[in-house]
Design a protein around this motif. Structure first.
Motif, PDB file in Angstrom:
ATOM      1  N   GLN A 319       0.825  -1.218   0.000  1.00 12.27           N
ATOM      2  CA  GLN A 319       0.000   0.000   0.000  1.00 12.27           C
ATOM      3  C   GLN A 319       0.856   1.264   0.000  1.00 12.27           C
ATOM      4  O   GLN A 319       0.483   2.274  -0.601  1.00 12.27           O
ATOM      5  CB  GLN A 319      -0.977   0.006   1.183  1.00 12.27           C
ATOM      6  N   ASN A 322       1.909   1.677  -3.498  1.00 15.39           N
ATOM      7  CA  ASN A 322       0.779   2.176  -4.297  1.00 15.39           C
ATOM      8  C   ASN A 322       0.673   3.689  -4.176  1.00 15.39           C
ATOM      9  O   ASN A 322       0.461   4.392  -5.165  1.00 15.39           O
ATOM     10  CB  ASN A 322      -0.529   1.524  -3.831  1.00 15.39           C
ATOM     11  N   LEU A 325       3.838   5.597  -5.791  1.00 13.75           N
ATOM     12  CA  LEU A 325       3.785   5.694  -7.250  1.00 13.75           C
ATOM     13  C   LEU A 325       2.816   6.776  -7.703  1.00 13.75           C
ATOM     14  O   LEU A 325       2.977   7.359  -8.774  1.00 13.75           O
ATOM     15  CB  LEU A 325       3.380   4.347  -7.850  1.00 13.75           C
ATOM     16  N   TYR A 329       6.226   8.587 -10.156  1.00 20.16           N
ATOM     17  CA  TYR A 329       6.538   7.331 -10.837  1.00 20.16           C
ATOM     18  C   TYR A 329       8.033   7.205 -11.070  1.00 20.16           C
ATOM     19  O   TYR A 329       8.709   8.183 -11.401  1.00 20.16           O
ATOM     20  CB  TYR A 329       5.837   7.274 -12.197  1.00 20.16           C
ATOM     21  N   ALA A 334       8.170   1.089  -9.498  1.00 20.30           N
ATOM     22  CA  ALA A 334       7.179   0.200 -10.095  1.00 20.30           C
ATOM     23  C   ALA A 334       7.596  -1.258  -9.914  1.00 20.30           C
ATOM     24  O   ALA A 334       6.778  -2.126  -9.607  1.00 20.30           O
ATOM     25  CB  ALA A 334       7.013   0.526 -11.575  1.00 20.30           C
ATOM     26  N   ARG A 337       7.282  -2.271  -6.245  1.00 20.05           N
ATOM     27  CA  ARG A 337       5.871  -2.450  -5.928  1.00 20.05           C
ATOM     28  C   ARG A 337       5.415  -3.837  -6.390  1.00 20.05           C
ATOM     29  O   ARG A 337       4.659  -4.520  -5.711  1.00 20.05           O
ATOM     30  CB  ARG A 337       5.065  -1.353  -6.624  1.00 20.05           C
ATOM     31  N   GLU A 353       1.009  -8.571 -13.517  1.00 11.52           N
ATOM     32  CA  GLU A 353       1.211  -7.123 -13.414  1.00 11.52           C
ATOM     33  C   GLU A 353       2.594  -6.709 -13.947  1.00 11.52           C
ATOM     34  O   GLU A 353       2.737  -5.673 -14.581  1.00 11.52           O
ATOM     35  CB  GLU A 353       1.070  -6.669 -11.953  1.00 11.52           C
TER      36      GLU A 353
ATOM     37  N   LYS B  29      -8.903  -1.895  -0.474  1.00 10.62           N
ATOM     38  CA  LYS B  29      -7.723  -2.583  -1.026  1.00 10.62           C
ATOM     39  C   LYS B  29      -7.777  -2.778  -2.544  1.00 10.62           C
ATOM     40  O   LYS B  29      -6.806  -2.440  -3.232  1.00 10.62           O
ATOM     41  CB  LYS B  29      -7.480  -3.913  -0.311  1.00 10.62           C
ATOM     42  N   GLN B  32      -6.987   0.538  -4.099  1.00  4.51           N
ATOM     43  CA  GLN B  32      -5.596   0.961  -3.954  1.00  4.51           C
ATOM     44  C   GLN B  32      -4.688   0.129  -4.859  1.00  4.51           C
ATOM     45  O   GLN B  32      -3.762   0.646  -5.486  1.00  4.51           O
ATOM     46  CB  GLN B  32      -5.161   0.833  -2.490  1.00  4.51           C
ATOM     47  N   ASP B  33      -4.969  -1.168  -4.928  1.00  2.00           N
ATOM     48  CA  ASP B  33      -4.137  -2.032  -5.781  1.00  2.00           C
ATOM     49  C   ASP B  33      -4.314  -1.682  -7.262  1.00  2.00           C
ATOM     50  O   ASP B  33      -3.362  -1.704  -8.040  1.00  2.00           O
ATOM     51  CB  ASP B  33      -4.477  -3.510  -5.540  1.00  2.00           C
ATOM     52  N   TRP B  34      -5.547  -1.368  -7.641  1.00  2.00           N
ATOM     53  CA  TRP B  34      -5.790  -1.039  -9.051  1.00  2.00           C
ATOM     54  C   TRP B  34      -5.123   0.286  -9.431  1.00  2.00           C
ATOM     55  O   TRP B  34      -4.454   0.401 -10.467  1.00  2.00           O
ATOM     56  CB  TRP B  34      -7.304  -0.964  -9.312  1.00  2.00           C
ATOM     57  N   MET B  35      -5.279   1.279  -8.545  1.00  4.92           N
ATOM     58  CA  MET B  35      -4.634   2.575  -8.813  1.00  4.92           C
ATOM     59  C   MET B  35      -3.112   2.410  -8.804  1.00  4.92           C
ATOM     60  O   MET B  35      -2.410   3.011  -9.617  1.00  4.92           O
ATOM     61  CB  MET B  35      -5.026   3.600  -7.748  1.00  4.92           C
ATOM     62  N   GLY B  36      -2.617   1.581  -7.878  1.00  2.91           N
ATOM     63  CA  GLY B  36      -1.177   1.306  -7.819  1.00  2.91           C
ATOM     64  C   GLY B  36      -0.706   0.653  -9.104  1.00  2.91           C
ATOM     65  O   GLY B  36       0.374   0.961  -9.620  1.00  2.91           O
ATOM     66  N   SER B  37      -1.526  -0.259  -9.642  1.00  5.13           N
ATOM     67  CA  SER B  37      -1.179  -0.935 -10.897  1.00  5.13           C
ATOM     68  C   SER B  37      -1.099   0.069 -12.051  1.00  5.13           C
ATOM     69  O   SER B  37      -0.163   0.051 -12.852  1.00  5.13           O
ATOM     70  CB  SER B  37      -2.215  -2.021 -11.193  1.00  5.13           C
ATOM     71  N   ALA B  39      -0.554   3.274 -11.761  1.00  3.57           N
ATOM     72  CA  ALA B  39       0.590   4.159 -11.493  1.00  3.57           C
ATOM     73  C   ALA B  39       1.899   3.444 -11.820  1.00  3.57           C
ATOM     74  O   ALA B  39       2.838   4.054 -12.332  1.00  3.57           O
ATOM     75  CB  ALA B  39       0.576   4.630 -10.045  1.00  3.57           C
ATOM     76  N   ALA B  40       1.960   2.131 -11.561  1.00  2.00           N
ATOM     77  CA  ALA B  40       3.180   1.367 -11.841  1.00  2.00           C
ATOM     78  C   ALA B  40       3.435   1.276 -13.342  1.00  2.00           C
ATOM     79  O   ALA B  40       4.564   1.093 -13.777  1.00  2.00           O
ATOM     80  CB  ALA B  40       3.084  -0.031 -11.236  1.00  2.00           C
ATOM     81  N   GLN B  41       2.358   1.390 -14.123  1.00  2.00           N
ATOM     82  CA  GLN B  41       2.535   1.406 -15.582  1.00  2.00           C
ATOM     83  C   GLN B  41       2.768   2.830 -16.095  1.00  2.00           C
ATOM     84  O   GLN B  41       2.799   3.053 -17.299  1.00  2.00           O
ATOM     85  CB  GLN B  41       1.283   0.833 -16.268  1.00  2.00           C
ATOM     86  N   ASN B  42       2.884   3.753 -15.168  1.00  2.00           N
ATOM     87  CA  ASN B  42       3.021   5.187 -15.482  1.00  2.00           C
ATOM     88  C   ASN B  42       1.858   5.678 -16.328  1.00  2.00           C
ATOM     89  O   ASN B  42       2.015   6.467 -17.247  1.00  2.00           O
ATOM     90  CB  ASN B  42       4.356   5.455 -16.191  1.00  2.00           C
ATOM     91  N   LEU B  44      -1.153   6.630 -14.680  1.00  2.04           N
ATOM     92  CA  LEU B  44      -2.051   7.425 -13.845  1.00  2.04           C
ATOM     93  C   LEU B  44      -1.605   8.881 -13.870  1.00  2.04           C
ATOM     94  O   LEU B  44      -0.472   9.193 -13.533  1.00  2.04           O
ATOM     95  CB  LEU B  44      -2.040   6.890 -12.402  1.00  2.04           C
ATOM     96  N   SER B  47      -4.917  11.050  -9.387  1.00  2.00           N
ATOM     97  CA  SER B  47      -5.645  10.061  -8.593  1.00  2.00           C
ATOM     98  C   SER B  47      -7.098  10.467  -8.363  1.00  2.00           C
ATOM     99  O   SER B  47      -7.860   9.713  -7.756  1.00  2.00           O
ATOM    100  CB  SER B  47      -4.991   9.862  -7.238  1.00  2.00           C
ATOM    101  N   ASP B  96     -10.260  -3.724 -15.320  1.00  2.00           N
ATOM    102  CA  ASP B  96      -9.971  -4.263 -13.992  1.00  2.00           C
ATOM    103  C   ASP B  96     -10.479  -3.356 -12.875  1.00  2.00           C
ATOM    104  O   ASP B  96     -10.184  -3.588 -11.701  1.00  2.00           O
ATOM    105  CB  ASP B  96      -8.456  -4.454 -13.819  1.00  2.00           C
TER     106      ASP B  96
END
Lengths: 417, 115
Positions: A319, A322, A325, A329, A334, A337, A353, B29, B32-37, B39-42, B44, B47, B96
């Motif tokens: 979290q 999350n 990021l 970024y 990434a 995470r 992922e 959860k 948060q995980d979806w938004m994190g995903s 953001a991890a793909q750059n 987002l 928010s 998702d």
């Protein structure tokens, strides 16, 4: 300490103190005068100490000589004196008796003010880090070049250009006012963060130098917490982060400088005192309602000081990543995470992922997938590790990846028989 | 790369019961995980925000009504802004979204930059 080691040692510890006070005295437009005086002082020390033996108190000797040289300069240069005395008079004394104050308090006040002057967005962050190392930490050009994996000329030019820029922009050596301090602190913290990272993640094989960079970043950050005006939650958050990371310094490399992965580290080598300090500063950081990237990174680093793999640990880390990021970024965030995701939500989801991340030219992307695929699809794991090995630049990384590859191959052989 | 607004709609009436902190945490959860995903793909950009269920609708002649849920069963519950190469990719990224597992939907709209 041997005599031939004493001067370099004093240079490292005292140069930065004397230069800060003189910088402050002469102002940014005349920093070369300050530099000449300190260089002359150290030159004179190496000449006379060699001939006449060491003075009783070498540090006091350096202070007295540099003070006298500064006063001589001011007396000899009446024009200069008239020009800058109005400035000095306001803060110090009369034009007749200029006091050069080398007390601890004035040294740290001057250093703090210079920190703000150097960490000015008008020069590049690389130059800010370089100047900090040079002026605030007393690192020579050669050491800075070594830390940046660059050569002396490049660094020398970079620092000269930066100093010129500070001069033409007429940057003042002073603490910003209370309204400005938070926005100006951002640049200071970025520089300290880079300085620390340079030491912590550098590919330089010189582990002593790397540790020194981290300690210097810690020292400067600590200075900020010691001054009321700059003792803000975000400053404490960065300090907590540095403490937690530094706690693993002894455990993360072996005697030959090879990286020891987190999982394989000997917990007994973790520095409990630094972990406790980190917790102390993290608590101080949580006052107020500001949540910076340093808060999040410090909290992640806190969880990494808990070695046992609990659900709570990895869910918390996931979290925090999350959130991190969403603030900023970066490919490495990434990837980290996604690793936390594998621990919190399972490897299958993490592989799914990871493959979305679009980082095929990043060695750590392939290392991560190599790890995730290990024991699930060893052929894919091997392909990823080999891709990582091709991309890896540092020797330490190459060894780590090669070890992972040989482990996979050994397992394959064992499974056959 | 273009930017897209994702609008989340769902039926507010369904969820009137007060949730415990643990239930709230469990509900958060997947988000948060979806938004994190993303953001991890750059992917987002922003928010966004969640929206409370109460609101007012202002119409001409100083007519103010409670709403908008009185009239539209699927009220807007929140929004984010993402980055994608095309609206199809943006739609793909929305598949998702946790809103879909509680009977809601996602509307994807292209942002038109103001010049």
């Amino acid at each position: 300490m041997q005599e031939n080691e004493l001067i370099p040692h004093l240079f490292r510890t005292e140069y930065r103190k004397i230069i800060s006070v003189l910088y402050k005295l002469f102002g940014i437009e005349h920093i070369e005068i300050a530099e000449d005086i300190v260089s002359d002082t150290f030159l004179l020390a190496s000449e006379t100490w060699g001939q006449k033996g060491l003075p009783k108190n070498p540090t006091a000797w350096l202070y007295t000589v540099s003070k006298n040289k500064a006063l001589d300069f001011l007396r000899r240069n009446k024009v200069f004196l008239e020009k800058i005395t109005p400035e000095i008079e306001k803060t110090e004394t009369t034009s007749q008796e200029i006091e050069i104050d080398l007390s601890n308090k004035n040294i740290s006040d001057s250093q703090l003010q210079i920190m703000f002057a150097i960490c000015n967005p008008c020069i590049s962050t690389e130059a800010q880090v370089g100047l900090s190392l040079n002026i605030l930490c007393g690192f020579g050009i050669e050491e800075i070049a070594d830390a940046f994996l660059s050569n002396k000329e490049t660094i020398y030019k970079r620092l000269q250009r930066a100093k010129e820029k500070l001069k033409t922009e007429k940057i003042k050596i002073e603490l910003p006012n209370q309204h400005e301090i938070n926005s100006r602190l951002e640049a200071v913290l970025t520089t300290l963060y880079l300085l620390f990272s340079e030491g912590y993640y550098s590919t330089s094989q010189n582990t002593t130098l790397r540790k020194d960079l981290c300690l210097e970043a810690l020292r400067l950050n600590l200075m900020l917490t010691e001054k009321k005006e700059t003792d803000t939650p975000i400053v404490n958050a960065l300090l907590a982060l540095m403490c937690f990371h530094s706690s693993r310094f002894e455990a993360r490399t072996n005697q030959s400088g090879e990286t020891i992965l987190y999982e394989d580290q000997n917990i007994n080598l973790w520095n409990i005192e630094l972990i406790n300090k980190g917790e102390y500063y993290l608590n101080r950081a949580s006052q107020g309602n500001q949540l910076s990237k340093y808060h999040l990174e410090a909290a992640i680093a806190y969880w990494h000081t808990q070695k046992s793999d609990t659900i709570e640990k990895w869910e918390s880390i996931l979290q925090l990543y999350n959130k991190l990021l969403q603030i900023e970024y970066s490919p490495i965030t990434a990837l980290n995470r996604t690793y936390a995701l594998s621990k919190a939500n399972g490897i299958k989801e993490a592989i799914f992922e990871a493959e979305k991340l679009n980082l095929a030219d990043n060695q750590f992307y392939h290392s991560l997938l190599g790890n995730l695929y290990s024991n699930i699809d060893n052929i894919k794991a091997l392909q990823h590790f080999q891709a990582a090995l091709k991309l890896a630049k540092s020797k330490a990384d190459q060894i780590t990846i090669s070890n992972a590859i040989s482990r996979l191959i050994v397992e394959k052989e064992n499974n056959k028989s | 790369m273009k930017e897209f607004l994702l609008v989340f709609r769902r039926d507010f009436v369904l969820n009137e019961v007060q949730s415990s902190p643990e239930q709230l945490q469990a509900m958060m959860k997947p988000w948060q995980d979806w938004m994190g995903s993303l953001a991890a793909q750059n992917k987002l950009v922003n928010s966004g925000n969640r929206l409370a269920s109460d609101g007012r609708v202002i119409k001409p002649n100083s007519v103010i009504t409670d709403g908008p849920y009185v009239e539209i069963k699927e009220a807007i519950g929140g929004y984010i802004i993402i980055r994608a190469n095309s609206i199809d990719e943006a739609a793909e990224l929305s598949k998702d979204c946790p809103i879909l597992s509680i009977g809601g939907n996602v509307e994807v709209r292209t942002l038109v930059p103001m010049d």
